[in-house]
Design a protein around this motif. Structure first.
Motif, PDB file in Angstrom:
ATOM      1  N   ASN A 352     -21.108  -5.781 -17.459  1.00 63.57           N
ATOM      2  CA  ASN A 352     -19.797  -6.271 -17.042  1.00 63.57           C
ATOM      3  C   ASN A 352     -18.686  -5.770 -17.976  1.00 63.57           C
ATOM      4  OD1 ASN A 352     -18.542  -7.783 -14.980  1.00 63.57           O
ATOM      5  ND2 ASN A 352     -18.222  -9.495 -16.378  1.00 63.57           N
ATOM      6  N   LEU A 353     -18.819  -6.062 -19.255  1.00 59.80           N
ATOM      7  CA  LEU A 353     -17.746  -5.714 -20.199  1.00 59.80           C
ATOM      8  C   LEU A 353     -17.865  -4.277 -20.715  1.00 59.80           C
ATOM      9  CD1 LEU A 353     -15.295  -6.381 -21.926  1.00 59.80           C
ATOM     10  CD2 LEU A 353     -16.817  -7.543 -23.551  1.00 59.80           C
ATOM     11  N   GLY A 354     -19.049  -3.916 -21.203  1.00 63.96           N
ATOM     12  CA  GLY A 354     -19.227  -2.592 -21.814  1.00 63.96           C
ATOM     13  C   GLY A 354     -18.938  -1.478 -20.821  1.00 63.96           C
ATOM     14  N   ASN A 355     -19.507  -1.599 -19.629  1.00 61.88           N
ATOM     15  CA  ASN A 355     -19.277  -0.568 -18.614  1.00 61.88           C
ATOM     16  C   ASN A 355     -17.825  -0.479 -18.213  1.00 61.88           C
ATOM     17  OD1 ASN A 355     -21.709   0.520 -18.372  1.00 61.88           O
ATOM     18  ND2 ASN A 355     -22.272  -0.491 -16.430  1.00 61.88           N
ATOM     19  N   LEU A 356     -17.184  -1.618 -18.079  1.00 63.44           N
ATOM     20  CA  LEU A 356     -15.777  -1.613 -17.688  1.00 63.44           C
ATOM     21  C   LEU A 356     -14.961  -0.823 -18.715  1.00 63.44           C
ATOM     22  CD1 LEU A 356     -13.355  -2.582 -15.980  1.00 63.44           C
ATOM     23  CD2 LEU A 356     -13.275  -4.627 -17.443  1.00 63.44           C
ATOM     24  N   ALA A 357     -15.184  -1.144 -19.988  1.00 67.75           N
ATOM     25  CA  ALA A 357     -14.413  -0.462 -21.036  1.00 67.75           C
ATOM     26  C   ALA A 357     -14.663   1.038 -20.991  1.00 67.75           C
ATOM     27  CB  ALA A 357     -14.780  -1.040 -22.405  1.00 67.75           C
ATOM     28  N   SER A 358     -15.926   1.435 -20.840  1.00 70.21           N
ATOM     29  CA  SER A 358     -16.168   2.877 -20.880  1.00 70.21           C
ATOM     30  C   SER A 358     -15.703   3.563 -19.592  1.00 70.21           C
ATOM     31  CB  SER A 358     -17.630   3.198 -21.216  1.00 70.21           C
ATOM     32  OG  SER A 358     -18.460   2.714 -20.216  1.00 70.21           O
ATOM     33  N   ARG A 359     -15.793   2.868 -18.463  1.00 77.36           N
ATOM     34  CA  ARG A 359     -15.311   3.468 -17.203  1.00 77.36           C
ATOM     35  C   ARG A 359     -13.803   3.700 -17.249  1.00 77.36           C
ATOM     36  NH1 ARG A 359     -16.777  -0.401 -12.474  1.00 77.36           N
ATOM     37  NH2 ARG A 359     -16.349   1.189 -10.919  1.00 77.36           N
ATOM     38  N   VAL A 360     -13.089   2.704 -17.738  1.00 81.11           N
ATOM     39  CA  VAL A 360     -11.627   2.823 -17.770  1.00 81.11           C
ATOM     40  C   VAL A 360     -11.229   3.969 -18.704  1.00 81.11           C
ATOM     41  CG1 VAL A 360      -9.484   1.656 -18.452  1.00 81.11           C
ATOM     42  CG2 VAL A 360     -11.217   0.421 -17.121  1.00 81.11           C
ATOM     43  N   ALA A 361     -11.869   4.003 -19.884  1.00 83.09           N
ATOM     44  CA  ALA A 361     -11.532   5.088 -20.824  1.00 83.09           C
ATOM     45  C   ALA A 361     -11.892   6.441 -20.218  1.00 83.09           C
ATOM     46  CB  ALA A 361     -12.260   4.867 -22.151  1.00 83.09           C
ATOM     47  N   ALA A 362     -13.034   6.495 -19.532  1.00 82.70           N
ATOM     48  CA  ALA A 362     -13.460   7.772 -18.936  1.00 82.70           C
ATOM     49  C   ALA A 362     -12.463   8.226 -17.861  1.00 82.70           C
ATOM     50  CB  ALA A 362     -14.861   7.624 -18.340  1.00 82.70           C
ATOM     51  N   MET A 363     -11.978   7.283 -17.064  1.00 83.32           N
ATOM     52  CA  MET A 363     -11.045   7.665 -15.986  1.00 83.32           C
ATOM     53  C   MET A 363      -9.693   8.114 -16.557  1.00 83.32           C
ATOM     54  SD  MET A 363     -11.848   5.203 -12.732  1.00 83.32           S
ATOM     55  CE  MET A 363     -11.794   3.630 -13.526  1.00 83.32           C
ATOM     56  N   VAL A 364      -9.228   7.394 -17.580  1.00 89.30           N
ATOM     57  CA  VAL A 364      -7.950   7.820 -18.198  1.00 89.30           C
ATOM     58  C   VAL A 364      -8.144   9.217 -18.797  1.00 89.30           C
ATOM     59  CG1 VAL A 364      -6.225   7.324 -19.984  1.00 89.30           C
ATOM     60  CG2 VAL A 364      -7.205   5.439 -18.653  1.00 89.30           C
ATOM     61  N   GLY A 365      -9.338   9.461 -19.354  1.00 89.74           N
ATOM     62  CA  GLY A 365      -9.640  10.786 -19.912  1.00 89.74           C
ATOM     63  C   GLY A 365      -9.652  11.844 -18.824  1.00 89.74           C
ATOM     64  N   LYS A 366     -10.377  11.536 -17.762  1.00 87.91           N
ATOM     65  CA  LYS A 366     -10.579  12.537 -16.708  1.00 87.91           C
ATOM     66  C   LYS A 366      -9.285  12.830 -15.928  1.00 87.91           C
ATOM     67  CE  LYS A 366     -13.549  13.306 -12.712  1.00 87.91           C
ATOM     68  NZ  LYS A 366     -14.561  12.678 -11.863  1.00 87.91           N
ATOM     69  N   TYR A 367      -8.573  11.785 -15.553  1.00 82.86           N
ATOM     70  CA  TYR A 367      -7.414  11.993 -14.674  1.00 82.86           C
ATOM     71  C   TYR A 367      -6.105  12.237 -15.424  1.00 82.86           C
ATOM     72  CZ  TYR A 367     -10.741  10.012 -11.348  1.00 82.86           C
ATOM     73  OH  TYR A 367     -11.848   9.773 -10.594  1.00 82.86           O
ATOM     74  N   HIS A 368      -6.010  11.683 -16.652  1.00 82.18           N
ATOM     75  CA  HIS A 368      -4.713  11.789 -17.341  1.00 82.18           C
ATOM     76  C   HIS A 368      -4.835  12.313 -18.769  1.00 82.18           C
ATOM     77  CE1 HIS A 368      -3.336   8.564 -14.276  1.00 82.18           C
ATOM     78  NE2 HIS A 368      -3.028   9.777 -13.828  1.00 82.18           N
ATOM     79  N   GLY A 369      -5.928  13.031 -19.003  1.00 84.86           N
ATOM     80  CA  GLY A 369      -6.096  13.663 -20.312  1.00 84.86           C
ATOM     81  C   GLY A 369      -6.081  12.677 -21.465  1.00 84.86           C
ATOM     82  N   GLY A 370      -6.473  11.423 -21.191  1.00 81.86           N
ATOM     83  CA  GLY A 370      -6.581  10.431 -22.264  1.00 81.86           C
ATOM     84  C   GLY A 370      -5.272   9.746 -22.618  1.00 81.86           C
ATOM     85  N   ILE A 371      -4.219  10.042 -21.854  1.00 85.46           N
ATOM     86  CA  ILE A 371      -2.932   9.383 -22.135  1.00 85.46           C
ATOM     87  C   ILE A 371      -2.653   8.385 -21.013  1.00 85.46           C
ATOM     88  CG2 ILE A 371      -0.437   9.709 -22.537  1.00 85.46           C
ATOM     89  CD1 ILE A 371      -2.149  11.157 -24.607  1.00 85.46           C
ATOM     90  N   LEU A 372      -2.414   7.154 -21.387  1.00 90.63           N
ATOM     91  CA  LEU A 372      -2.152   6.132 -20.377  1.00 90.63           C
ATOM     92  C   LEU A 372      -0.818   6.444 -19.680  1.00 90.63           C
ATOM     93  CD1 LEU A 372      -3.532   3.506 -19.389  1.00 90.63           C
ATOM     94  CD2 LEU A 372      -1.982   2.250 -20.909  1.00 90.63           C
ATOM     95  N   ALA A 373      -0.899   6.687 -18.363  1.00 87.15           N
ATOM     96  CA  ALA A 373       0.308   7.119 -17.636  1.00 87.15           C
ATOM     97  C   ALA A 373       1.207   5.935 -17.291  1.00 87.15           C
ATOM     98  CB  ALA A 373      -0.110   7.857 -16.370  1.00 87.15           C
ATOM     99  N   GLU A 374       2.470   6.239 -17.099  1.00 84.34           N
ATOM    100  CA  GLU A 374       3.462   5.226 -16.695  1.00 84.34           C
ATOM    101  C   GLU A 374       3.062   4.636 -15.343  1.00 84.34           C
ATOM    102  OE1 GLU A 374       6.514   3.038 -17.524  1.00 84.34           O
ATOM    103  OE2 GLU A 374       6.486   4.898 -18.722  1.00 84.34           O
ATOM    104  N   PRO A 375       2.888   3.300 -15.262  1.00 83.16           N
ATOM    105  CA  PRO A 375       2.476   2.734 -13.965  1.00 83.16           C
ATOM    106  C   PRO A 375       3.635   2.738 -12.965  1.00 83.16           C
ATOM    107  CG  PRO A 375       2.843   0.983 -15.564  1.00 83.16           C
ATOM    108  CD  PRO A 375       3.037   2.275 -16.298  1.00 83.16           C
ATOM    109  N   GLY A 376       3.295   2.765 -11.679  1.00 84.49           N
ATOM    110  CA  GLY A 376       4.309   2.596 -10.638  1.00 84.49           C
ATOM    111  C   GLY A 376       4.537   1.111 -10.406  1.00 84.49           C
ATOM    112  N   ALA A 377       5.156   0.790  -9.257  1.00 84.12           N
ATOM    113  CA  ALA A 377       5.419  -0.624  -8.967  1.00 84.12           C
ATOM    114  C   ALA A 377       4.094  -1.367  -8.779  1.00 84.12           C
ATOM    115  CB  ALA A 377       6.253  -0.718  -7.699  1.00 84.12           C
ATOM    116  N   LEU A 378       4.048  -2.632  -9.246  1.00 80.38           N
ATOM    117  CA  LEU A 378       2.825  -3.417  -9.076  1.00 80.38           C
ATOM    118  C   LEU A 378       2.687  -3.834  -7.620  1.00 80.38           C
ATOM    119  CD1 LEU A 378       2.723  -5.849 -12.156  1.00 80.38           C
ATOM    120  CD2 LEU A 378       2.103  -3.428 -12.010  1.00 80.38           C
ATOM    121  N   GLY A 379       1.483  -3.708  -7.090  1.00 76.24           N
ATOM    122  CA  GLY A 379       1.218  -4.177  -5.740  1.00 76.24           C
ATOM    123  C   GLY A 379       0.677  -5.600  -5.788  1.00 76.24           C
TER     124      GLY A 379
END
Ligand code: MSP
Length: 520
Positions: A352-379
């Motif tokens: 639950n926790l460990g996978n979530l942390a690594s998945r989120v970091a992996a996706m930010v790495g893969k899609y945004h080169g490890g930089i947290l991108a500016e979010p758009g409007a909240l849905g």
């Protein structure tokens, strides 16, 4: 409401053997509560230590062929302090009843009570259980005359002792239980204590004359003070009742944790002693449940006692703390099981926790080169998540205040589950495939939302799992973008939008490595 300072204590443990997961349970709880209050910005003080005088310790020393002082010195150095270090338990003071400042303040306390007429000389004839270090009535024994708790023979003693006029305090104690309804907790324990006091109190023998391993009665050096009335005073000595009035004023009154074996000492004798000395009574006396082995309370004298190291060697310290604090309702009995901790580790921590942390970091790495991108409007989904986060902090804080530690941790665990559900619903890996500006902005929003909740999870879990929380904090780049984890005010942790876009997110260490071998 708690004030700006928070003072919490564990019992001081008899040093007759190494600690086990029972003594570690109370001590871990005190440490978690201390860290929580500190994270709230309060001045928190945690006290634990060792109860070194009396016949029980003396006999253990004799069995081990050592002088009592040598025996306790060795055990405290080799077993007790290292056990708390191992578990990341960081008391502000580890008090020993052989500490000179304690001895001096105990003598001063009893001299004052003697001078004020609360102590008289008499003859004690009755029964005593050395394992409990307690005078016993017939009602405290089995049909065969054994101590109900230890199922061992009690001893008959007849000696000249000093007595404390405990019987004079019945009415004041009953008034205390009525005026301060959560003075004794949980509520079932409170009723038991109330009934016990209502039935009438007897004066208490406070000295022993047949051995000398104890603190000398200040006005009669042929006797030593009864070990319990020496031990209870550790709570006032540690905060300097007679040698550091400023410190005492800052931290007193405390919250006392223990299990019900010693609740009477803490909720009857102890407040009566304080009343006699003109000192304020504790804020709270709370008895949590027993850790059981084979249906009985795990004890140092029990061959099945488990040392915390046996568990941390496999699961690590964070999982140890999480397991005992989350899965046992604080106040109820529970049995430890290897199967259960293995399941909780795999499901709640690694997955639950460990996978979530690594998945989120992996996706930010893969899609945004490890930089947290500016979010758009909240849905809608993000609004719901933000609301969930706000609520979790509120619920967890309220639970910790009520000493419902398990509820607080469960609230954070449920939040983590919700983020996992959010990811499943939002399918960021699908959104990423759409290169339109809208989709890319949506992807940034989803990843931001996950990272932002993880930011708060690190703050919420910091009291329970300081190592994993620090790793999570570092992987979110929050050290650099926000500041030190320990400095994050808990009360505002639920406020959305604290992690700035542009933060560097890295994969970091795996929070909870898989455990290949079966632990049982
Ligand atoms: N020395 C006294 C306490 C003096 S405090 C002024 C004493 N020591 S003890 O070593 O026997 O510790 C008893 C306490 O240890 C319990 O009240 C509880 O806090 C903890 N526990 C010991 N065994 C335990 C379990 N099996 N389960 C839960 N807590 C346990 O009494």
């Amino acid at each position: 409401m708690l004030g700006k300072s928070f003072f919490i204590t564990t019992p001081i443990y008899y040093v007759t053997a190494a600690p086990h997961i029972g003594s570690a349970y109370t001590t871990t709880a005190a440490d978690v509560l201390t860290r929580w209050h500190r994270q709230r910005g309060e001045m928190a003080y945690m006290l634990t230590g060792t109860d070194e005088h009396g016949q029980k310790v003396l006999r253990s020393a004799e069995k081990n062929g050592k002088s009592p002082q040598q025996f306790v010195d060795d055990l405290v150095r080799d077993e007790w302090k290292p056990a708390w270090d191992l578990l990341d338990i960081t008391p502000d003071r580890f008090i020993r009843t052989t500490d000179p400042d304690h001895v001096a303040q105990v003598q001063e306390f009893w001299q004052r009570l003697y001078d004020a007429g609360f102590v008289y000389e008499g003859q004690y004839t009755g029964l005593y259980c050395v394992d409990c270090e307690e005078f016993k009535q017939e009602a405290d024994l089995t049909e065969d005359g054994l101590c109900l708790i230890h199922e061992r023979p009690v001893e008959e003693i007849s000696e000249k002792n000093y007595f404390f006029k405990l019987s004079e305090f019945g009415d004041r104690l009953l008034a205390l239980y009525d005026e301060q309804p959560d003075f004794v907790g949980p509520s079932a324990a409170r009723n038991e204590i109330r009934n016990y006091v209502e039935a009438g109190l007897q004066d208490l023998s406070i000295s022993r004359s047949t051995f000398d391993w104890g603190i000398q009665v200040p006005w009669d050096h042929s006797q030593v003070l009864y070990v319990w009335i020496d031990a209870l005073l550790n709570y006032t000595s540690a905060v300097g009742v007679y040698d550091d009035p400023e410190k005492f004023a800052k931290f007193w009154p405390p919250v006392h944790l223990m299990s019900r074996d010693i609740l009477r000492f803490h909720s009857v004798i102890w407040p009566a002693m304080l009343m006699a000395a003109g000192l304020p009574v504790p804020q709270r006396v709370f008895a949590h449940g027993y850790l059981l082995v084979g249906g009985k309370k795990m004890a140092k004298s029990n061959a099945t006692a488990i040392h915390p190291r046996e568990i941390t060697d496999t699961f690590g310290v964070d999982a140890y703390r999480y397991y005992f604090m989350k899965t046992i309702a604080f106040g109820s009995d529970a049995s430890f099981s290897w199967e259960h901790i293995s399941a909780v580790y795999a499901d709640e921590l690694a997955n639950n926790l460990g996978n979530l942390a690594s998945r989120v970091a992996a996706m930010v790495g893969k899609y945004h080169g490890g930089i947290l991108a500016e979010p758009g409007a909240l849905g809608e989904a993000e609004d719901a998540l933000a609301e969930s986060l706000r609520k979790t902090v509120e619920v967890a804080d309220d639970a910790m205040e009520r000493l419902a530690i398990h509820e607080a941790i469960t609230a954070t665990h449920d939040l983590v589950t919700r983020v996992n559900g959010y990811i499943t619903e939002q399918q960021p890996w699908k959104v990423a495939k759409d290169e339109s500006a809208d989709a890319q902005s949506r992807l940034a929003t989803i990843l931001y939302a996950c990272a932002e909740v993880l930011r708060a999870v690190a703050v919420l879990h910091n009291a329970v799992m300081p190592q994993a929380s620090a790793k999570l904090w570092a992987s979110l780049g929050a050290d650099r973008s926000i500041g030190a984890l320990d400095d994050q005010p808990l009360t505002s942790a639920g406020k959305w939008g604290q992690l700035p876009a542009g933060t560097t997110v890295t994969k970091g260490d795996v929070l909870f490595p898989r455990i290949e071998e079966s632990a049982s």
